[in-house]
Write an enzyme that holds these catalytic residues in place. Structure first.
Site, PDB file in Angstrom:
ATOM      1  N   LYS A   1      -2.961   8.469   3.017  1.00  0.00           N
ATOM      2  CA  LYS A   1      -4.197   8.295   3.796  1.00  0.00           C
ATOM      3  C   LYS A   1      -4.005   8.798   5.233  1.00  0.00           C
ATOM      4  O   LYS A   1      -4.950   9.293   5.847  1.00  0.00           O
ATOM      5  CB  LYS A   1      -4.640   6.827   3.799  1.00  0.00           C
ATOM      6  CG  LYS A   1      -5.155   6.320   2.457  1.00  0.00           C
ATOM      7  CD  LYS A   1      -6.401   7.042   1.977  1.00  0.00           C
ATOM      8  CE  LYS A   1      -7.055   6.339   0.814  1.00  0.00           C
ATOM      9  NZ  LYS A   1      -8.083   7.182   0.162  1.00  0.00           N
TER      10      LYS A   1
ATOM     11  N   TYR B   1       0.846  -1.202   0.000  1.00  0.00           N
ATOM     12  CA  TYR B   1       0.000   0.000   0.000  1.00  0.00           C
ATOM     13  C   TYR B   1       0.885   1.258   0.000  1.00  0.00           C
ATOM     14  O   TYR B   1       0.494   2.317  -0.482  1.00  0.00           O
ATOM     15  CB  TYR B   1      -0.954  -0.027   1.194  1.00  0.00           C
ATOM     16  CG  TYR B   1      -2.171   0.842   1.001  1.00  0.00           C
ATOM     17  CD1 TYR B   1      -3.049   0.647  -0.059  1.00  0.00           C
ATOM     18  CD2 TYR B   1      -2.448   1.891   1.888  1.00  0.00           C
ATOM     19  CE1 TYR B   1      -4.156   1.446  -0.230  1.00  0.00           C
ATOM     20  CE2 TYR B   1      -3.566   2.690   1.723  1.00  0.00           C
ATOM     21  CZ  TYR B   1      -4.413   2.465   0.667  1.00  0.00           C
ATOM     22  OH  TYR B   1      -5.510   3.269   0.498  1.00  0.00           O
TER      23      TYR B   1
HETATM   24  P1  NAP Z   1     -12.290   3.950  -8.066  1.00  0.00           P
HETATM   25  O1  NAP Z   1     -13.609   3.500  -8.527  1.00  0.00           O
HETATM   26  O2  NAP Z   1     -11.130   3.775  -8.987  1.00  0.00           O
HETATM   27  O3  NAP Z   1     -12.421   5.474  -7.600  1.00  0.00           O
HETATM   28  C1  NAP Z   1     -11.313   6.358  -7.507  1.00  0.00           C
HETATM   29  C2  NAP Z   1     -11.777   7.658  -8.082  1.00  0.00           C
HETATM   30  O4  NAP Z   1     -10.777   8.675  -7.950  1.00  0.00           O
HETATM   31  C3  NAP Z   1     -12.072   7.540  -9.581  1.00  0.00           C
HETATM   32  O5  NAP Z   1     -13.356   8.074  -9.838  1.00  0.00           O
HETATM   33  C4  NAP Z   1     -10.997   8.411 -10.203  1.00  0.00           C
HETATM   34  O6  NAP Z   1     -11.381   8.999 -11.435  1.00  0.00           O
HETATM   35  C5  NAP Z   1     -10.866   9.458  -9.125  1.00  0.00           C
HETATM   36  N1  NAP Z   1      -9.711  10.323  -9.337  1.00  0.00           N
HETATM   37  C6  NAP Z   1      -8.398   9.970  -9.386  1.00  0.00           C
HETATM   38  N2  NAP Z   1      -7.653  11.066  -9.659  1.00  0.00           N
HETATM   39  C7  NAP Z   1      -8.521  12.114  -9.770  1.00  0.00           C
HETATM   40  C8  NAP Z   1      -8.376  13.492 -10.043  1.00  0.00           C
HETATM   41  N3  NAP Z   1      -7.172  14.056 -10.262  1.00  0.00           N
HETATM   42  N4  NAP Z   1      -9.484  14.283 -10.095  1.00  0.00           N
HETATM   43  C9  NAP Z   1     -10.708  13.746  -9.887  1.00  0.00           C
HETATM   44  N5  NAP Z   1     -10.925  12.449  -9.627  1.00  0.00           N
HETATM   45  C10 NAP Z   1      -9.829  11.642  -9.582  1.00  0.00           C
HETATM   46  O7  NAP Z   1     -11.859   3.188  -6.718  1.00  0.00           O
HETATM   47  P2  NAP Z   1     -12.501   3.151  -5.252  1.00  0.00           P
HETATM   48  O8  NAP Z   1     -11.895   1.945  -4.624  1.00  0.00           O
HETATM   49  O9  NAP Z   1     -13.962   3.290  -5.307  1.00  0.00           O
HETATM   50  O10 NAP Z   1     -11.844   4.407  -4.551  1.00  0.00           O
HETATM   51  C11 NAP Z   1     -12.593   5.446  -3.945  1.00  0.00           C
HETATM   52  C12 NAP Z   1     -11.942   5.848  -2.622  1.00  0.00           C
HETATM   53  O11 NAP Z   1     -12.078   4.769  -1.702  1.00  0.00           O
HETATM   54  C13 NAP Z   1     -10.454   6.143  -2.711  1.00  0.00           C
HETATM   55  O12 NAP Z   1     -10.151   7.234  -1.866  1.00  0.00           O
HETATM   56  C14 NAP Z   1      -9.838   4.883  -2.168  1.00  0.00           C
HETATM   57  O13 NAP Z   1      -8.535   5.082  -1.654  1.00  0.00           O
HETATM   58  C15 NAP Z   1     -10.829   4.582  -1.071  1.00  0.00           C
HETATM   59  N6  NAP Z   1     -10.765   3.220  -0.520  1.00  0.00           N
HETATM   60  C16 NAP Z   1     -10.847   2.157  -1.356  1.00  0.00           C
HETATM   61  C17 NAP Z   1     -10.762   0.874  -0.815  1.00  0.00           C
HETATM   62  C18 NAP Z   1     -10.800  -0.334  -1.699  1.00  0.00           C
HETATM   63  O14 NAP Z   1     -10.381  -1.416  -1.258  1.00  0.00           O
HETATM   64  N7  NAP Z   1     -11.302  -0.221  -2.920  1.00  0.00           N
HETATM   65  C19 NAP Z   1     -10.638   0.693   0.588  1.00  0.00           C
HETATM   66  C20 NAP Z   1     -10.579   1.813   1.400  1.00  0.00           C
HETATM   67  C21 NAP Z   1     -10.654   3.083   0.838  1.00  0.00           C
HETATM   68  P3  NAP Z   1     -10.784   8.377 -12.827  1.00  0.00           P
HETATM   69  O15 NAP Z   1     -11.070   6.929 -12.808  1.00  0.00           O
HETATM   70  O16 NAP Z   1     -11.510   9.151 -13.860  1.00  0.00           O
HETATM   71  O17 NAP Z   1      -9.302   8.666 -12.768  1.00  0.00           O
END
Ligand code: NAP
Length: 259
Positions: free
Chosen positions: A163, A156
């Site tokens: 984070k 990570y």
């Molecule tokens: P995801 O669907 O890939 O979402 C991440 C989002 O961030 C995408 O919509 C992406 O847009 C956007 N993003 C990245 N760079 C950006 C920028 N410069 N401006 C605007 N938007 C931007 O994955 P997710 O897992 O749902 O992630 C959402 C959040 O949950 C993140 O903060 C992640 O760290 C957190 N999280 C995830 C997990 C897990 O296991 N999945 C666990 C804990 C926390 P594009 O695709 O258009 O780049």
């Protein structure tokens, strides 16, 4: 249909596709009666977000790359110009270079460190600053974090450090915005298979390990994260600010497991 968010308007940043946690949150907010505004990052994503927006009755879809101050300002100005006030802002955005998630943390580059912190932590501050004036009746700002902020989770790496910064931003923003009746909280979600998660080396092993060890003996459903966001975004969460709430099947309480 329940109505925990009836009469509230929610801005959700971070829907990329139907596997995005932000999309599960948009569905739950819609179920609870919120008016939904979504953002997308760049024209490439526009059609997908419009299609998903239609499924949750989104009233507005705006462009916003959070690395660009001008786009954050334009998003807020567009809402201001339409006299839209916000009640909930959901920040669901993170990014780190893939190579920084696969080589040892000690080899993180200066550029990779700065990029991960800019997109994944500073963006919450920038979005809060731009949207707080639109929260004229107070409201809730939410973000998503992960256990890697407080424990070492292999692979990570720089994202864990970003984070940690994000969780600290939550506390400082909660302090600054409390007088305006704006609450700021994070949800620490267990691992969920999304596009971003696939960038983490050996992610499927993480899912297997968590479901074996977590007290609930399973992984986290994005709908569970979304329901916690409903709680924090609604009046039910009115006494909670500056917090990190774990929605992770209990994994974070575990130390060693004999199993
Ligand atoms: P995801 O669907 O890939 O979402 C991440 C989002 O961030 C995408 O919509 C992406 O847009 C956007 N993003 C990245 N760079 C950006 C920028 N410069 N401006 C605007 N938007 C931007 O994955 P997710 O897992 O749902 O992630 C959402 C959040 O949950 C993140 O903060 C992640 O760290 C957190 N999280 C995830 C997990 C897990 O296991 N999945 C666990 C804990 C926390 P594009 O695709 O258009 O780049």
């Amino acid at each position: 249909m329940s109505t925990l968010l009836q009469g509230k308007t929610a801005l959700i940043l971070g829907v990329a596709n139907r596997w995005s946690i932000a999309y599960a949150i948009a569905q739950a907010f819609h179920r609870e009666g919120a008016r939904i505004i979504l953002t997308y990052q760049g024209e490439r994503q526009r059609a997908t977000v419009e299609e998903l927006g239609a499924e949750v009755g989104a009233v507005r879809i705006l462009n916003c790359d959070v690395t660009k101050d001008a786009e954050i300002a334009a998003m807020a100005e567009a809402l201001q110009a339409e006299n839209t006030s916000l009640d909930v802002v959901m920040h669901s955005i993170a990014f780190a270079n893939r190579e920084d998630l696969s080589r040892p943390f000690v080899e993180t580059s200066r550029e990779g460190f700065a990029l991960a912190h800019d997109v994944s932590a500073f963006s919450l501050v920038a979005v809060a600053r731009a949207t707080a004036p639109l929260m004229v009746n107070g409201g809730a700002i939410l973000t998503l974090t992960y256990l890697g902020a407080v424990r070492v989770v292999e692979n990570y790496n720089v994202m864990g450090v970003a984070k940690a910064a994000l969780e600290s931003c939550v506390r400082y923003l909660a302090h600054d915005l409390g007088a305006a009746k704006i609450r700021v909280n994070a949800i620490s979600a267990g691992p969920i298979k999304t596009t971003s998660a696939r960038g983490i080396k050996d992610f499927s092993k993480v899912l297997e390990g968590v479901s074996a060890v977590a007290p609930l003996k399973r992984n986290t459903d994005p709908a569970e994260v979304a329901d916690a966001a409903v709680f924090l975004g609604s009046d039910l969460g009115r006494g909670v600010t500056g917090n990190v709430i774990y929605v992770d099947a209990g994994f974070q309480i575990m130390a060693l497991s004999a199993g």
